[in-house]
Design a protein around this motif. Sequence first.
Motif, PDB file in Angstrom:
ATOM      1  N   VAL A 181       0.718  -1.139  -0.099  1.00  0.00           N
ATOM      2  CA  VAL A 181      -0.113  -0.071  -0.073  1.00  0.00           C
ATOM      3  C   VAL A 181       0.874   1.137  -0.044  1.00  0.00           C
ATOM      4  O   VAL A 181       1.923   1.269   0.798  1.00  0.00           O
ATOM      5  CB  VAL A 181      -0.813   0.052   1.460  1.00  0.00           C
ATOM      6  CG1 VAL A 181      -1.737   1.235   1.247  1.00  0.00           C
ATOM      7  CG2 VAL A 181      -1.913  -1.184   1.321  1.00  0.00           C
ATOM      8  N   THR A 182       0.622   2.059  -0.888  1.00  0.00           N
ATOM      9  CA  THR A 182       1.392   3.314  -0.884  1.00  0.00           C
ATOM     10  C   THR A 182       0.847   4.217  -0.215  1.00  0.00           C
ATOM     11  O   THR A 182      -0.354   4.609   0.030  1.00  0.00           O
ATOM     12  CB  THR A 182       1.704   3.719  -2.483  1.00  0.00           C
ATOM     13  OG1 THR A 182       0.508   3.809  -3.070  1.00  0.00           O
ATOM     14  CG2 THR A 182       2.596   2.570  -3.157  1.00  0.00           C
ATOM     15  N   GLU A 183       1.750   5.527   0.028  1.00  0.00           N
ATOM     16  CA  GLU A 183       1.363   6.571   0.669  1.00  0.00           C
ATOM     17  C   GLU A 183       0.822   7.782   0.004  1.00  0.00           C
ATOM     18  O   GLU A 183       1.097   7.945  -1.064  1.00  0.00           O
ATOM     19  CB  GLU A 183       2.290   7.073   1.580  1.00  0.00           C
ATOM     20  CG  GLU A 183       2.719   6.109   2.730  1.00  0.00           C
ATOM     21  CD  GLU A 183       1.866   6.347   3.908  1.00  0.00           C
ATOM     22  OE1 GLU A 183       1.617   7.287   4.747  1.00  0.00           O
ATOM     23  OE2 GLU A 183       1.055   5.254   4.334  1.00  0.00           O
ATOM     24  N   LYS A 184      -0.548   8.456   0.190  1.00  0.00           N
ATOM     25  CA  LYS A 184      -1.089   9.532  -0.619  1.00  0.00           C
ATOM     26  C   LYS A 184      -0.058  10.617  -0.652  1.00  0.00           C
ATOM     27  O   LYS A 184       0.849  11.059   0.083  1.00  0.00           O
ATOM     28  CB  LYS A 184      -2.136   9.877   0.501  1.00  0.00           C
ATOM     29  CG  LYS A 184      -2.998  10.962  -0.300  1.00  0.00           C
ATOM     30  CD  LYS A 184      -4.269  11.485   0.239  1.00  0.00           C
ATOM     31  CE  LYS A 184      -4.998  12.625  -0.327  1.00  0.00           C
ATOM     32  NZ  LYS A 184      -6.261  12.808   0.364  1.00  0.00           N
ATOM     33  N   GLY A 185      -0.026  10.914  -2.078  1.00  0.00           N
ATOM     34  CA  GLY A 185       0.787  12.095  -2.306  1.00  0.00           C
ATOM     35  C   GLY A 185       2.185  11.756  -2.561  1.00  0.00           C
ATOM     36  O   GLY A 185       3.186  12.698  -2.934  1.00  0.00           O
ATOM     37  N   SER A 186       2.636  10.446  -2.471  1.00  0.00           N
ATOM     38  CA  SER A 186       4.103  10.003  -2.576  1.00  0.00           C
ATOM     39  C   SER A 186       4.234   9.757  -4.242  1.00  0.00           C
ATOM     40  O   SER A 186       3.402   9.638  -5.002  1.00  0.00           O
ATOM     41  CB  SER A 186       4.343   8.609  -1.877  1.00  0.00           C
ATOM     42  OG  SER A 186       3.433   7.640  -2.399  1.00  0.00           O
TER      43      SER A 186
ATOM     44  N   ASN B 295       1.703   8.096  -7.154  1.00  0.00           N
ATOM     45  CA  ASN B 295       1.564   8.500  -8.473  1.00  0.00           C
ATOM     46  C   ASN B 295       1.750   7.773  -9.639  1.00  0.00           C
ATOM     47  O   ASN B 295       1.178   7.859 -10.691  1.00  0.00           O
ATOM     48  CB  ASN B 295       2.291   9.902  -8.632  1.00  0.00           C
ATOM     49  CG  ASN B 295       1.874  10.902  -7.732  1.00  0.00           C
ATOM     50  OD1 ASN B 295       0.642  10.934  -6.925  1.00  0.00           O
ATOM     51  ND2 ASN B 295       2.728  11.991  -7.409  1.00  0.00           N
ATOM     52  N   ILE B 296       2.850   6.834  -9.373  1.00  0.00           N
ATOM     53  CA  ILE B 296       3.241   5.858 -10.463  1.00  0.00           C
ATOM     54  C   ILE B 296       2.500   4.592 -10.468  1.00  0.00           C
ATOM     55  O   ILE B 296       2.055   3.945 -11.391  1.00  0.00           O
ATOM     56  CB  ILE B 296       4.706   5.483 -10.239  1.00  0.00           C
ATOM     57  CG1 ILE B 296       5.806   6.686 -10.367  1.00  0.00           C
ATOM     58  CG2 ILE B 296       5.168   4.490 -11.549  1.00  0.00           C
ATOM     59  CD1 ILE B 296       7.269   6.516 -10.422  1.00  0.00           C
ATOM     60  N   LEU B 297       2.313   3.947  -9.314  1.00  0.00           N
ATOM     61  CA  LEU B 297       1.605   2.690  -9.047  1.00  0.00           C
ATOM     62  C   LEU B 297       0.488   2.686  -8.651  1.00  0.00           C
ATOM     63  O   LEU B 297      -0.597   1.591  -8.808  1.00  0.00           O
ATOM     64  CB  LEU B 297       2.629   1.882  -7.889  1.00  0.00           C
ATOM     65  CG  LEU B 297       4.101   1.766  -8.259  1.00  0.00           C
ATOM     66  CD1 LEU B 297       4.794   1.033  -7.103  1.00  0.00           C
ATOM     67  CD2 LEU B 297       4.379   0.907  -9.664  1.00  0.00           C
ATOM     68  N   GLY B 298      -0.318   3.795  -7.937  1.00  0.00           N
ATOM     69  CA  GLY B 298      -1.594   3.671  -7.592  1.00  0.00           C
ATOM     70  C   GLY B 298      -1.526   3.264  -6.000  1.00  0.00           C
ATOM     71  O   GLY B 298      -0.482   3.178  -5.484  1.00  0.00           O
ATOM     72  N   GLU B 299      -2.788   3.262  -5.428  1.00  0.00           N
ATOM     73  CA  GLU B 299      -2.696   3.138  -4.032  1.00  0.00           C
ATOM     74  C   GLU B 299      -2.396   1.664  -3.626  1.00  0.00           C
ATOM     75  O   GLU B 299      -1.514   1.391  -2.362  1.00  0.00           O
ATOM     76  CB  GLU B 299      -3.998   3.379  -3.451  1.00  0.00           C
ATOM     77  CG  GLU B 299      -4.306   3.313  -1.749  1.00  0.00           C
ATOM     78  CD  GLU B 299      -5.573   3.551  -1.637  1.00  0.00           C
ATOM     79  OE1 GLU B 299      -6.030   3.198  -0.322  1.00  0.00           O
ATOM     80  OE2 GLU B 299      -6.503   3.818  -2.400  1.00  0.00           O
ATOM     81  N   LYS B 300      -2.554   0.789  -4.268  1.00  0.00           N
ATOM     82  CA  LYS B 300      -2.276  -0.651  -3.882  1.00  0.00           C
ATOM     83  C   LYS B 300      -1.714  -1.394  -5.331  1.00  0.00           C
ATOM     84  O   LYS B 300      -2.087  -1.243  -6.541  1.00  0.00           O
ATOM     85  CB  LYS B 300      -3.504  -1.540  -3.734  1.00  0.00           C
ATOM     86  CG  LYS B 300      -4.242  -0.827  -2.182  1.00  0.00           C
ATOM     87  CD  LYS B 300      -5.367  -1.799  -1.797  1.00  0.00           C
ATOM     88  CE  LYS B 300      -6.072  -1.178  -0.510  1.00  0.00           C
ATOM     89  NZ  LYS B 300      -7.171  -1.910  -0.133  1.00  0.00           N
ATOM     90  N   LYS B 301      -0.680  -2.303  -4.865  1.00  0.00           N
ATOM     91  CA  LYS B 301      -0.047  -2.908  -6.007  1.00  0.00           C
ATOM     92  C   LYS B 301       0.255  -4.543  -5.308  1.00  0.00           C
ATOM     93  O   LYS B 301       0.695  -4.291  -4.061  1.00  0.00           O
ATOM     94  CB  LYS B 301       0.819  -2.287  -6.560  1.00  0.00           C
ATOM     95  CG  LYS B 301       1.614  -3.052  -7.742  1.00  0.00           C
ATOM     96  CD  LYS B 301       2.798  -2.128  -8.548  1.00  0.00           C
ATOM     97  CE  LYS B 301       3.053  -2.515  -9.829  1.00  0.00           C
ATOM     98  NZ  LYS B 301       3.256  -4.335  -9.749  1.00  0.00           N
ATOM     99  N   ARG B 302       0.409  -5.566  -6.151  1.00  0.00           N
ATOM    100  CA  ARG B 302       1.328  -6.604  -5.827  1.00  0.00           C
ATOM    101  C   ARG B 302       2.473  -6.784  -6.385  1.00  0.00           C
ATOM    102  O   ARG B 302       2.788  -6.152  -7.544  1.00  0.00           O
ATOM    103  CB  ARG B 302       0.391  -7.862  -6.165  1.00  0.00           C
ATOM    104  CG  ARG B 302      -1.003  -8.105  -5.378  1.00  0.00           C
ATOM    105  CD  ARG B 302      -1.661  -9.241  -5.723  1.00  0.00           C
ATOM    106  NE  ARG B 302      -0.994 -10.406  -5.419  1.00  0.00           N
ATOM    107  CZ  ARG B 302      -0.963 -11.199  -3.981  1.00  0.00           C
ATOM    108  NH1 ARG B 302      -1.800 -10.354  -3.386  1.00  0.00           N
ATOM    109  NH2 ARG B 302      -0.435 -12.048  -3.727  1.00  0.00           N
ATOM    110  N   VAL B 303       3.530  -7.146  -5.588  1.00  0.00           N
ATOM    111  CA  VAL B 303       4.945  -6.986  -5.949  1.00  0.00           C
ATOM    112  C   VAL B 303       5.541  -8.311  -5.841  1.00  0.00           C
ATOM    113  O   VAL B 303       5.216  -9.063  -5.088  1.00  0.00           O
ATOM    114  CB  VAL B 303       5.664  -5.931  -5.273  1.00  0.00           C
ATOM    115  CG1 VAL B 303       5.125  -4.544  -5.447  1.00  0.00           C
ATOM    116  CG2 VAL B 303       5.633  -6.066  -3.754  1.00  0.00           C
ATOM    117  N   ASN B 304       6.771  -8.659  -6.431  1.00  0.00           N
ATOM    118  CA  ASN B 304       7.476  -9.779  -6.268  1.00  0.00           C
ATOM    119  C   ASN B 304       8.248  -9.573  -4.937  1.00  0.00           C
ATOM    120  O   ASN B 304       8.456  -8.439  -4.533  1.00  0.00           O
ATOM    121  CB  ASN B 304       8.215 -10.194  -7.508  1.00  0.00           C
ATOM    122  CG  ASN B 304       9.257  -8.984  -7.867  1.00  0.00           C
ATOM    123  OD1 ASN B 304       9.902  -8.046  -7.202  1.00  0.00           O
ATOM    124  ND2 ASN B 304       9.623  -9.260  -9.168  1.00  0.00           N
TER     125      ASN B 304
END
Length: 240
Positions: free
Chosen positions: A157-162, A166-175
């Motif tokens: 989960v990414t932080e708002k305004g980061s 801006n690149i990935l959105g609020e949530k993403k799945r990663v390796n």
Amino acid sequence: MVKPIIGIAGNQLIHPTEFFHGNQVSYTPQGFVNGIQKTGGIPFILPIGASALAKTYINQIDKLLLAGGQDVSPDLYGEEPQPKLEETNRNRDIFELALITEAMKQKKPIFAVCRGMQLLNVALKGTLYQDLSEYKDWKVKHVQQPTTPEFATHSIVTEKGSILQNILGEKKRVNSYHHQAVRDLSPELIPTAYSTDGIIEGVEAKNPEQRLLAVQWHPELNFDKDERECALFDYFVNQL
């Protein structure tokens, strides 16, 4: 249009193997080379050397990339080695610390991946978990073998305004391929992404004039299959 020159801090194969006839080898993962080339940069591999060379290397590049690899030597953040510490390369640690210092002095952007993020934190007076078993809230599998890196294994989960949001959105799945992690975050950094068990997965510079971006996962291993991972390379090469 002049393409930016991206210096990739190289690694070193020290243990003898039959494939290289027992010779030591300087290298970097091919994914970094391909990702930089795909997004318009010129990769320039910086082999491990004396700290005194750091200024000369940084003078020759526009931006610095710190790749993954061995564990960071724990004495660099004031600790003795714990039983689950894995291979370290002190020569690499010292050389890359010099590259970080010089890049920041010259105000050149840094993109750090996995070990690179951990070393960046140590360079700026942070500390690490030598192994995730030291982290009391560890609940997520952060070393995804045998699952291949093209498949994401856990959520962030990414932080708002980061930058990352801006690149990935609020949530993403990663390796995920790490058994160490940031413990005490440097006072010069801010956390901008977390796993669901609270491990810091992304950081940026507190001072906006210092252009730093770091992630704990490996975009170089699936940027060719995931547009948002490729967007990380594009941001680093063309905007950071």
